[in-house]
Design a protein around this motif. Structure first.
Motif, PDB file in Angstrom:
ATOM      1  N   THR A 164       0.830  -1.208   0.000  1.00  0.00           N
ATOM      2  CA  THR A 164       0.000   0.000   0.000  1.00  0.00           C
ATOM      3  C   THR A 164       0.864   1.257   0.000  1.00  0.00           C
ATOM      4  O   THR A 164       0.602   2.211  -0.743  1.00  0.00           O
ATOM      5  CB  THR A 164      -0.938   0.004   1.219  1.00  0.00           C
ATOM      6  N   ALA A 165       1.904   1.271   0.822  1.00  0.00           N
ATOM      7  CA  ALA A 165       2.792   2.434   0.871  1.00  0.00           C
ATOM      8  C   ALA A 165       3.477   2.661  -0.470  1.00  0.00           C
ATOM      9  O   ALA A 165       3.585   3.805  -0.948  1.00  0.00           O
ATOM     10  CB  ALA A 165       3.835   2.252   1.972  1.00  0.00           C
ATOM     11  N   LEU A 166       3.935   1.580  -1.100  1.00  0.00           N
ATOM     12  CA  LEU A 166       4.611   1.704  -2.395  1.00  0.00           C
ATOM     13  C   LEU A 166       3.657   2.207  -3.472  1.00  0.00           C
ATOM     14  O   LEU A 166       4.054   2.965  -4.362  1.00  0.00           O
ATOM     15  CB  LEU A 166       5.202   0.349  -2.799  1.00  0.00           C
ATOM     16  N   ALA A 167       2.391   1.787  -3.400  1.00  0.00           N
ATOM     17  CA  ALA A 167       1.408   2.227  -4.398  1.00  0.00           C
ATOM     18  C   ALA A 167       0.980   3.670  -4.158  1.00  0.00           C
ATOM     19  O   ALA A 167       0.679   4.414  -5.104  1.00  0.00           O
ATOM     20  CB  ALA A 167       0.189   1.299  -4.366  1.00  0.00           C
ATOM     21  N   LEU A 168       0.956   4.088  -2.893  1.00  0.00           N
ATOM     22  CA  LEU A 168       0.532   5.448  -2.564  1.00  0.00           C
ATOM     23  C   LEU A 168       1.563   6.507  -2.943  1.00  0.00           C
ATOM     24  O   LEU A 168       1.199   7.606  -3.375  1.00  0.00           O
ATOM     25  CB  LEU A 168       0.257   5.561  -1.063  1.00  0.00           C
ATOM     26  N   GLN A 169       2.839   6.183  -2.798  1.00  0.00           N
ATOM     27  CA  GLN A 169       3.869   7.207  -2.929  1.00  0.00           C
ATOM     28  C   GLN A 169       3.848   7.952  -4.266  1.00  0.00           C
ATOM     29  O   GLN A 169       3.865   9.194  -4.279  1.00  0.00           O
ATOM     30  CB  GLN A 169       5.251   6.607  -2.673  1.00  0.00           C
ATOM     31  N   PRO A 170       3.812   7.267  -5.407  1.00  0.00           N
ATOM     32  CA  PRO A 170       3.795   8.034  -6.662  1.00  0.00           C
ATOM     33  C   PRO A 170       2.552   8.899  -6.818  1.00  0.00           C
ATOM     34  O   PRO A 170       2.612   9.968  -7.452  1.00  0.00           O
ATOM     35  CB  PRO A 170       3.862   6.940  -7.748  1.00  0.00           C
TER      36      PRO A 170
END
Length: 379
Positions: free
Chosen positions: A205-211
């Motif tokens: 979730t964090a990786l998907a949110l960042q961009p």
């Protein structure tokens, strides 16, 4: 496929919180609820939040949701909503005969709370969350786990089963009786299995949110760019590229090696129950806990807006966003930037505030409802 808009067209409340019987009908677009403190604005948002998995935005017990003055033990909430050009009637509440059990009906047919994500997604930001950067790691985990749940409906189950297995492990380690090594190993295997699943969902979730956070704040000075980092024992192993099964093996070994230490301290020294979510204000290169109150609120708003976009891109359906007392700690530029993004995204946002003038940027673009003594007046 373009994400389809979702909206609540009407909501009826019976015996819920300060509401005896009230209906808000013919809702168009986003909703601004204004009125004095204690009028029932937040109670209405809480009612909407109950159409997401879990216990709503206040995490209240069912008994707390019943209207105190009624002398009854039941409550009911019903909404009519539209998504992908389809209207759906969804109801939830408790019956007086079963006050400890919440029921759900969809178009008149019995359903389950776990079915809600099939029909709608609900996100929220409340004043209680304004201080999560100043509070303990558990508050940040709860906030972030709610975001994770929007993408991974089984996440709450993994977290609950991890926590249950960990409690049973600690109970066994601190008991006065003889410890069964086989049972202890079985509990640690469950801790590892469900803990790794929870950690993997948090990390993804964090990786998907960042961009999306980066794109949302690029060139928009009103909102700072936030950098997310989910830091924890299992998450750190996953970040090194280890497959989930390998992380489970490492976790079981680590748990076994810490038995004596955990027994003496009475608490777990390893696992996702220690995970923290770290947020950095990129413009200042500063940890969120060192930022001003207004900057912390702006960082939270940026994260919630990016999460709304992530839900829309993954589920192809726009979420409904609840923003309680959203104008607090946001200056005029940030308020207007928020309203512009809401309109641009096409999400239905439900916002509350005591002062109507704070929402002047939404004149002609949102439904303004005056709430007083748990009654609605369309402005």
């Amino acid at each position: 496929m373009t994400p389809q808009p979702s909206s609540i067209n009407s909501i009826s409340l019976h015996n819920f919180r300060s509401y005896e019987d009230a209906t808000l009908a013919s809702i168009a677009g986003s909703v601004v609820l204004t009125g004095p403190n204690g009028a029932g604005k937040t109670n209405l948002l809480e009612a909407v939040s109950l159409f997401a998995p879990g216990r709503g935005m206040r995490s209240a017990s069912l008994a707390e949701m019943v209207n105190d003055s009624s002398g009854k033990r039941d409550f009911a909430i019903s909404i009519n909503m539209s998504a992908a050009d389809t209207d759906t009637q969804i109801g939830t509440g408790v019956a007086a005969a079963s006050p400890g059990k919440r029921s759900v009906r969809v178009n008149g047919v019995a359903a389950m709370i776990a079915d809600f994500p099939s029909y709608m997604s609900v996100l929220w930001l409340t004043p209680a969350q304004d201080r999560i950067f100043m509070e303990g790691a558990s508050d940040r985990r709860r906030f972030f786990d709610r975001l994770v749940l929007g993408l991974f409906p089984d996440h709450a189950g993994h977290v609950a089963r991890y926590e249950h297995a960990m409690r049973e492990r600690m109970k066994l380690l601190t008991s006065d009786g003889t410890i069964d090594p086989a049972w202890l190993s079985a509990l640690e295997a469950r801790v590892a299995e469900h803990g790794v699943a929870a950690a993997a969902a948090r990390r993804e979730t964090a990786l998907a949110l960042q961009p999306l956070i980066d794109a949302q704040t690029d060139g928009l000075s009103a909102f700072p760019r936030a950098a997310l980092a989910v830091l924890g024992d299992f998450e750190n192993l996953l970040a090194k590229g280890l497959p989930a099964l390998a992380v489970e093996d490492v976790a079981r070994g680590a748990l076994a090696s810490r038995r004596t230490n955990d027994a003496s301290t009475g608490r777990a020294s390893y696992g996702p129950g220690r995970t923290d979510v770290h947020v950095t204000h990129c413009g200042k290169g500063q940890s969120a806990d060192r930022c001003s109150t207004g900057e912390q609120k702006a960082l939270l708003v940026a994260i919630i807006l990016a999460h709304a976009q992530l839900i829309a891109s993954r589920l192809k359906r726009m979420p409904i966003i609840l923003l309680d007392e959203i104008a607090a700690h946001l200056d005029a530029d940030r308020r207007h930037a928020l309203f512009e993004i809401i309109m641009h995204l096409g999400v239905q946002a439900w916002m509350t505030g005591t002062d109507r003038s704070l929402f002047s940027g939404l004149d002609g673009m949102a439904s303004f409802i005056r709430v007083n003594n748990a009654q609605f007046n369309v402005e």
